[in-house]
Design a protein around this motif. Sequence first.
Motif, PDB file in Angstrom:
ATOM      1  N   SER A 100       0.703  -1.226  -0.111  1.00 32.46           N
ATOM      2  CA  SER A 100      -0.103  -0.079   0.224  1.00 32.46           C
ATOM      3  C   SER A 100       0.899   1.379   0.086  1.00 32.46           C
ATOM      4  O   SER A 100       0.623   2.225  -0.521  1.00 32.46           O
ATOM      5  CB  SER A 100      -1.078  -0.072   1.283  1.00 32.46           C
ATOM      6  OG  SER A 100      -0.292  -0.024   2.442  1.00 32.46           O
ATOM      7  N   MET A 101       2.115   1.225   0.813  1.00 31.60           N
ATOM      8  CA  MET A 101       2.977   2.259   0.562  1.00 31.60           C
ATOM      9  C   MET A 101       3.334   2.596  -0.829  1.00 31.60           C
ATOM     10  O   MET A 101       3.698   3.817  -1.117  1.00 31.60           O
ATOM     11  CB  MET A 101       3.972   2.088   1.635  1.00 31.60           C
ATOM     12  CG  MET A 101       4.997   3.264   1.748  1.00 31.60           C
ATOM     13  SD  MET A 101       6.232   3.184   3.128  1.00 31.60           S
ATOM     14  CE  MET A 101       5.286   3.108   4.555  1.00 31.60           C
ATOM     15  N   ALA A 102       3.970   1.560  -1.466  1.00 30.99           N
ATOM     16  CA  ALA A 102       4.232   1.798  -2.964  1.00 30.99           C
ATOM     17  C   ALA A 102       3.232   2.349  -3.824  1.00 30.99           C
ATOM     18  O   ALA A 102       3.343   3.321  -4.739  1.00 30.99           O
ATOM     19  CB  ALA A 102       4.766   0.287  -3.494  1.00 30.99           C
ATOM     20  N   VAL A 103       2.099   2.111  -3.601  1.00 31.97           N
ATOM     21  CA  VAL A 103       0.654   2.467  -4.259  1.00 31.97           C
ATOM     22  C   VAL A 103       0.651   4.153  -3.912  1.00 31.97           C
ATOM     23  O   VAL A 103       0.550   4.851  -4.945  1.00 31.97           O
ATOM     24  CB  VAL A 103      -0.474   1.791  -4.039  1.00 31.97           C
ATOM     25  CG1 VAL A 103      -1.592   2.289  -4.523  1.00 31.97           C
ATOM     26  CG2 VAL A 103      -0.509   0.166  -4.513  1.00 31.97           C
ATOM     27  N   LYS A 160       1.283   9.741  -5.664  1.00 32.73           N
ATOM     28  CA  LYS A 160       1.792  11.058  -5.127  1.00 32.73           C
ATOM     29  C   LYS A 160       2.699  11.652  -6.307  1.00 32.73           C
ATOM     30  O   LYS A 160       2.419  12.881  -6.686  1.00 32.73           O
ATOM     31  CB  LYS A 160       2.475  10.870  -4.009  1.00 32.73           C
ATOM     32  CG  LYS A 160       2.794  12.340  -3.261  1.00 32.73           C
ATOM     33  CD  LYS A 160       3.156  12.236  -2.100  1.00 32.73           C
ATOM     34  CE  LYS A 160       3.498  13.707  -1.431  1.00 32.73           C
ATOM     35  NZ  LYS A 160       4.241  13.579  -0.017  1.00 32.73           N
ATOM     36  N   GLU A 161       3.472  10.552  -6.583  1.00 33.46           N
ATOM     37  CA  GLU A 161       4.654  10.930  -7.927  1.00 33.46           C
ATOM     38  C   GLU A 161       3.864  11.450  -9.123  1.00 33.46           C
ATOM     39  O   GLU A 161       4.247  12.479  -9.782  1.00 33.46           O
ATOM     40  CB  GLU A 161       5.521   9.956  -8.026  1.00 33.46           C
ATOM     41  CG  GLU A 161       6.540   9.750  -6.878  1.00 33.46           C
ATOM     42  CD  GLU A 161       7.295   8.593  -7.225  1.00 33.46           C
ATOM     43  OE1 GLU A 161       7.278   7.887  -8.356  1.00 33.46           O
ATOM     44  OE2 GLU A 161       8.338   8.102  -6.374  1.00 33.46           O
ATOM     45  N   LYS A 162       2.600  10.581  -9.457  1.00 33.33           N
ATOM     46  CA  LYS A 162       1.983  10.967 -10.622  1.00 33.33           C
ATOM     47  C   LYS A 162       0.977  12.064 -10.515  1.00 33.33           C
ATOM     48  O   LYS A 162       0.109  12.531 -11.602  1.00 33.33           O
ATOM     49  CB  LYS A 162       1.463   9.877 -11.255  1.00 33.33           C
ATOM     50  CG  LYS A 162       2.522   8.637 -11.564  1.00 33.33           C
ATOM     51  CD  LYS A 162       3.273   9.070 -12.545  1.00 33.33           C
ATOM     52  CE  LYS A 162       4.313   8.045 -13.247  1.00 33.33           C
ATOM     53  NZ  LYS A 162       4.975   8.430 -14.509  1.00 33.33           N
TER      54      LYS A 162
END
Length: 242
Positions: free
Chosen positions: A13-16, A21-23
């Motif tokens: 979930s952290m990676a998602v 946030k980056e996109k």
Amino acid sequence: DTKKIAKAIGSTSMAVATYAKEKGMELRSPRFVTPSKLPKKKKEKHDFKSMKNYNAKWLNRITSMEIHPAFIPCDHDEPCNDETCSCVKNGFFCTKHCGWGCKSRNFFRGCACKAGQCRSNSCPCFAAKRECDPDLCRACGACTEPPNQRADTGQRCRNDSISMRRHAHLLRAESTVKDAGWGVYTKHALKKGDFVHEYVGEMISQEEAERRGIIYDKMNMSYLFNLTSDFVVDASRKGNKT
């Protein structure tokens, strides 16, 4: 829901959340559509009792036969078909007395007439040369009036005369036609299509009917009526006013 998204793609979930946030993606909370907001499906009109829903081949066999053998309810383990069902072979509908009953593809389903008197081919029962059955025909009101009397205005269906003994009042008298003998008359005027009476008499075999027919021809009289391919009704000795 980052947890469900991560589980679906095999990530965390952290990676998602970091990727979103980056996109610059905005993860919105899920919205549930209430049943009242769902589009209403149009109900398809399907007349289960229509003659169109029967097997066309079997229906043609039933309607094309002029005289049938004696009816014996079918009783077999396999579903009704051309090989297993005696009703199908002999040109009958299956009834509630048959082994498969209402589960048979050949089961007669009655009518759903909401108008008329069930005395035209628009009524499946009348078209199949059957009387309306109150166990099957729930809309037409068959057999709601007491038996042994003509149906009153409270009953719309007029296709239950034999089962409910709704015959006309008959009188027997000598005919006004010269040398015609005696005849049957009705006490009250009849309309076209009105039921008069059931033809009854002694039930004999076809072979006996052939023997008697030779005698009746010499006497210039005959009261023989084919009942089935095996039996004949002879009203010369036993019967009613008809």
